[in-house]
Design a protein around this motif. Structure first.
Motif, PDB file in Angstrom:
ATOM      1  N   GLY A  52       0.813  -1.210   0.000  1.00  0.00           N
ATOM      2  CA  GLY A  52       0.000   0.000   0.000  1.00  0.00           C
ATOM      3  C   GLY A  52       0.847   1.260   0.000  1.00  0.00           C
ATOM      4  N   GLY A  53       0.631   2.119  -0.979  1.00  0.00           N
ATOM      5  CA  GLY A  53       1.335   3.390  -1.088  1.00  0.00           C
ATOM      6  C   GLY A  53       2.719   3.278  -1.704  1.00  0.00           C
ATOM      7  N   ASN A  54       3.220   2.104  -1.911  1.00  0.00           N
ATOM      8  CA  ASN A  54       4.554   1.925  -2.482  1.00  0.00           C
ATOM      9  C   ASN A  54       4.406   1.243  -3.833  1.00  0.00           C
ATOM     10  OD1 ASN A  54       7.193   1.446  -3.121  1.00  0.00           O
ATOM     11  ND2 ASN A  54       7.637   0.143  -1.357  1.00  0.00           N
ATOM     12  N   ASN A  55       4.426   2.039  -4.895  1.00  0.00           N
ATOM     13  CA  ASN A  55       4.267   1.486  -6.242  1.00  0.00           C
ATOM     14  C   ASN A  55       5.602   1.135  -6.897  1.00  0.00           C
ATOM     15  OD1 ASN A  55       1.494   1.667  -6.163  1.00  0.00           O
ATOM     16  ND2 ASN A  55       1.516   3.786  -6.860  1.00  0.00           N
ATOM     17  N   LEU A  56       6.700   1.282  -6.162  1.00  0.00           N
ATOM     18  CA  LEU A  56       8.008   1.009  -6.747  1.00  0.00           C
ATOM     19  C   LEU A  56       8.424  -0.457  -6.615  1.00  0.00           C
ATOM     20  CD1 LEU A  56       9.892   4.161  -5.472  1.00  0.00           C
ATOM     21  CD2 LEU A  56       8.899   3.774  -7.715  1.00  0.00           C
ATOM     22  N   HIS A  57       7.867  -1.141  -5.644  1.00  0.00           N
ATOM     23  CA  HIS A  57       8.288  -2.513  -5.401  1.00  0.00           C
ATOM     24  C   HIS A  57       7.071  -3.436  -5.404  1.00  0.00           C
ATOM     25  CE1 HIS A  57      10.836  -5.719  -3.922  1.00  0.00           C
ATOM     26  NE2 HIS A  57       9.932  -5.987  -3.000  1.00  0.00           N
ATOM     27  N   ARG A  58       7.182  -4.518  -6.094  1.00  0.00           N
ATOM     28  CA  ARG A  58       6.096  -5.494  -6.107  1.00  0.00           C
ATOM     29  C   ARG A  58       6.570  -6.773  -5.450  1.00  0.00           C
ATOM     30  NH1 ARG A  58       6.657  -9.586  -9.972  1.00  0.00           N
ATOM     31  NH2 ARG A  58       8.317  -9.189 -11.438  1.00  0.00           N
ATOM     32  N   TYR A  59       5.623  -7.499  -4.899  1.00  0.00           N
ATOM     33  CA  TYR A  59       5.889  -8.803  -4.323  1.00  0.00           C
ATOM     34  C   TYR A  59       5.209  -9.840  -5.204  1.00  0.00           C
ATOM     35  CZ  TYR A  59       7.156  -6.082  -0.245  1.00  0.00           C
ATOM     36  OH  TYR A  59       7.738  -5.186   0.597  1.00  0.00           O
ATOM     37  N   ALA A  60       5.933 -10.859  -5.568  1.00  0.00           N
ATOM     38  CA  ALA A  60       5.387 -11.903  -6.438  1.00  0.00           C
ATOM     39  C   ALA A  60       5.397 -13.229  -5.700  1.00  0.00           C
ATOM     40  CB  ALA A  60       6.191 -12.009  -7.723  1.00  0.00           C
ATOM     41  N   GLN A  61       4.310 -13.960  -5.862  1.00  0.00           N
ATOM     42  CA  GLN A  61       4.172 -15.283  -5.271  1.00  0.00           C
ATOM     43  C   GLN A  61       3.782 -16.266  -6.367  1.00  0.00           C
ATOM     44  OE1 GLN A  61       4.728 -16.096  -2.111  1.00  0.00           O
ATOM     45  NE2 GLN A  61       5.217 -14.008  -1.554  1.00  0.00           N
ATOM     46  N   PRO A  62       4.209 -17.525  -6.276  1.00  0.00           N
ATOM     47  CA  PRO A  62       3.746 -18.510  -7.256  1.00  0.00           C
ATOM     48  C   PRO A  62       2.242 -18.681  -7.145  1.00  0.00           C
ATOM     49  CG  PRO A  62       5.145 -19.531  -5.577  1.00  0.00           C
ATOM     50  CD  PRO A  62       5.101 -18.079  -5.291  1.00  0.00           C
ATOM     51  N   HIS A  63       1.571 -18.769  -8.309  1.00  0.00           N
ATOM     52  CA  HIS A  63       0.109 -18.761  -8.285  1.00  0.00           C
ATOM     53  C   HIS A  63      -0.474 -19.894  -9.122  1.00  0.00           C
ATOM     54  CE1 HIS A  63      -3.839 -17.153  -7.704  1.00  0.00           C
ATOM     55  NE2 HIS A  63      -3.979 -16.772  -8.962  1.00  0.00           N
ATOM     56  N   LYS A  64      -0.758 -19.643 -10.369  1.00  0.00           N
ATOM     57  CA  LYS A  64      -1.422 -20.643 -11.215  1.00  0.00           C
ATOM     58  C   LYS A  64      -0.402 -21.535 -11.904  1.00  0.00           C
ATOM     59  CE  LYS A  64      -5.572 -18.032 -12.177  1.00  0.00           C
ATOM     60  NZ  LYS A  64      -6.443 -17.492 -13.200  1.00  0.00           N
ATOM     61  N   VAL A  65      -0.754 -22.802 -11.995  1.00  0.00           N
ATOM     62  CA  VAL A  65       0.106 -23.786 -12.641  1.00  0.00           C
ATOM     63  C   VAL A  65      -0.544 -24.197 -13.954  1.00  0.00           C
ATOM     64  CG1 VAL A  65       1.117 -26.081 -12.430  1.00  0.00           C
ATOM     65  CG2 VAL A  65       0.940 -24.619 -10.422  1.00  0.00           C
ATOM     66  N   ALA A  66       0.231 -24.183 -15.032  1.00  0.00           N
ATOM     67  CA  ALA A  66      -0.266 -24.590 -16.351  1.00  0.00           C
ATOM     68  C   ALA A  66       0.598 -25.743 -16.860  1.00  0.00           C
ATOM     69  CB  ALA A  66      -0.215 -23.419 -17.324  1.00  0.00           C
ATOM     70  N   TRP A  67      -0.044 -26.896 -17.082  1.00  0.00           N
ATOM     71  CA  TRP A  67       0.640 -28.083 -17.596  1.00  0.00           C
ATOM     72  C   TRP A  67       0.473 -28.096 -19.107  1.00  0.00           C
ATOM     73  CZ3 TRP A  67       3.151 -30.583 -13.797  1.00  0.00           C
ATOM     74  CH2 TRP A  67       2.695 -30.414 -12.502  1.00  0.00           C
ATOM     75  N   GLU A  68       1.569 -28.118 -19.836  1.00  0.00           N
ATOM     76  CA  GLU A  68       1.486 -28.140 -21.296  1.00  0.00           C
ATOM     77  C   GLU A  68       1.114 -29.532 -21.786  1.00  0.00           C
ATOM     78  OE1 GLU A  68       4.659 -26.365 -23.429  1.00  0.00           O
ATOM     79  OE2 GLU A  68       4.711 -24.612 -22.142  1.00  0.00           O
ATOM     80  N   ASN A  69       0.411 -29.571 -22.916  1.00  0.00           N
ATOM     81  CA  ASN A  69      -0.010 -30.848 -23.496  1.00  0.00           C
ATOM     82  C   ASN A  69       1.195 -31.679 -23.924  1.00  0.00           C
ATOM     83  OD1 ASN A  69      -2.589 -29.979 -23.091  1.00  0.00           O
ATOM     84  ND2 ASN A  69      -3.017 -29.582 -25.234  1.00  0.00           N
ATOM     85  N   ILE A  70       0.992 -32.977 -23.958  1.00  0.00           N
ATOM     86  CA  ILE A  70       2.036 -33.921 -24.355  1.00  0.00           C
ATOM     87  C   ILE A  70       1.675 -34.468 -25.730  1.00  0.00           C
ATOM     88  CG2 ILE A  70       3.175 -36.097 -23.786  1.00  0.00           C
ATOM     89  CD1 ILE A  70       2.426 -35.531 -20.857  1.00  0.00           C
TER      90      ILE A  70
END
Length: 187
Positions: A52-70
Motif C-alpha cells: 500500500g502506497g509503495n508502487n516502486l516494489h512489487r511482491y510476487a508469489q507462485p500462483h497458477k500452474v499450467a501443464w502443457e499438453n504432451i
C-alpha cells in the motif's frame, strides 16, 4: 595428458531409451511403436501484490500452474492402443456416454539405461534397468491426427500423432538402491 575415451563409452544423458505404458496395462505391457514423446513442461504463473502506497516494489508469489499438453507419435501399423483411446474419447464427446474403454487414463513414461544394473523387471533389453519414471495424471486425447499427408513420391514413415491434455505429472520416486545381503559363510 588426456585420458582416452573407450569406444563403447556409456552416455547417461541419452534420450532415446523410453517406453510408454497406460494405467490399464499390466506392469510389463507397453504401448508399442511410440516414436517420440514431447517434453514434460509446467509453467507457474506469478501473483503480484504491491504494498500500500509503495508502487516502486512489487511482491510476487507462485500462483497458477499450467501443464502443457504432451504430443505422442506412433507408427500406424504397430499397435492400436492409442487409436482405440482416441476413438473412445470421440465417442464420449459425441454421445456423452462412457464407452467400454476409459476416457481419462494415467500414463507412465519410463526411461531406461541399457548399461545400468537391472533393478526392476521387465526391461527392454537383457541388461537394462528403469532409471526414471514419470506419472501423468488423468490424461485424455485432445487432438488426434489419424493419417499424415500421403505422398507417393516420398519415402517417409506413416505416423499417427496424439496430443494429450492432462491434470499434471510428477516423477515417480526412485526405488532405494538395494545392498547385497551380508555373507553368512564363516571366515
Amino acid at each position: 595428458m588426456t585420458t582416452p575415451v573407450p569406444a563403447n563409452a556409456r552416455n547417461p544423458l541419452r534420450t532415446y531409451r523410453f517406453r510408454l505404458r497406460m494405467d490399464t496395462s499390466a506392469a510389463g505391457d507397453y504401448v508399442a511403436g511410440v516414436r517420440s514423446v514431447s517434453g514434460l513442461t509446467v509453467q507457474v504463473g506469478a501473483y503480484e501484490v504491491w504494498e500500500g502506497g509503495n508502487n516502486l516494489h512489487r511482491y510476487a508469489q507462485p500462483h497458477k500452474v499450467a501443464w502443457e499438453n504432451i504430443v505422442l507419435e506412433q507408427g500406424l501399423a504397430v499397435d492400436d492402443t492409442l487409436e482405440r483411446w482416441a476413438r473412445a474419447v470421440l465417442e464420449f464427446a459425441r454421445t456423452g456416454k462412457a464407452p467400454g474403454e476409459a476416457v481419462k487414463r494415467d500414463v507412465f513414461i519410463d526411461l531406461w539405461d541399457e548399461y545400468a544394473h537391472p533393478t526392476e523387471v521387465p526391461a527392454p533389453g537383457p541388461a537394462s534397468a528403469r532409471i526414471r519414471s514419470f506419472h501423468v495424471h488423468n490424461a485424455w486425447v485432445s487432438k488426434y491426427h489419424a493419417l499424415p499427408k500421403l505422398d507417393a513420391m516420398a519415402g517417409e514413415v506413416a505416423l499417427m500423432t496424439v496430443e494429450l491434455t492432462h491434470e499434471g505429472w510428477e516423477p515417480v520416486p526412485r526405488p532405494s538402491p538395494t545392498k547385497p545381503a551380508p555373507s553368512t559363510t564363516p571366515a
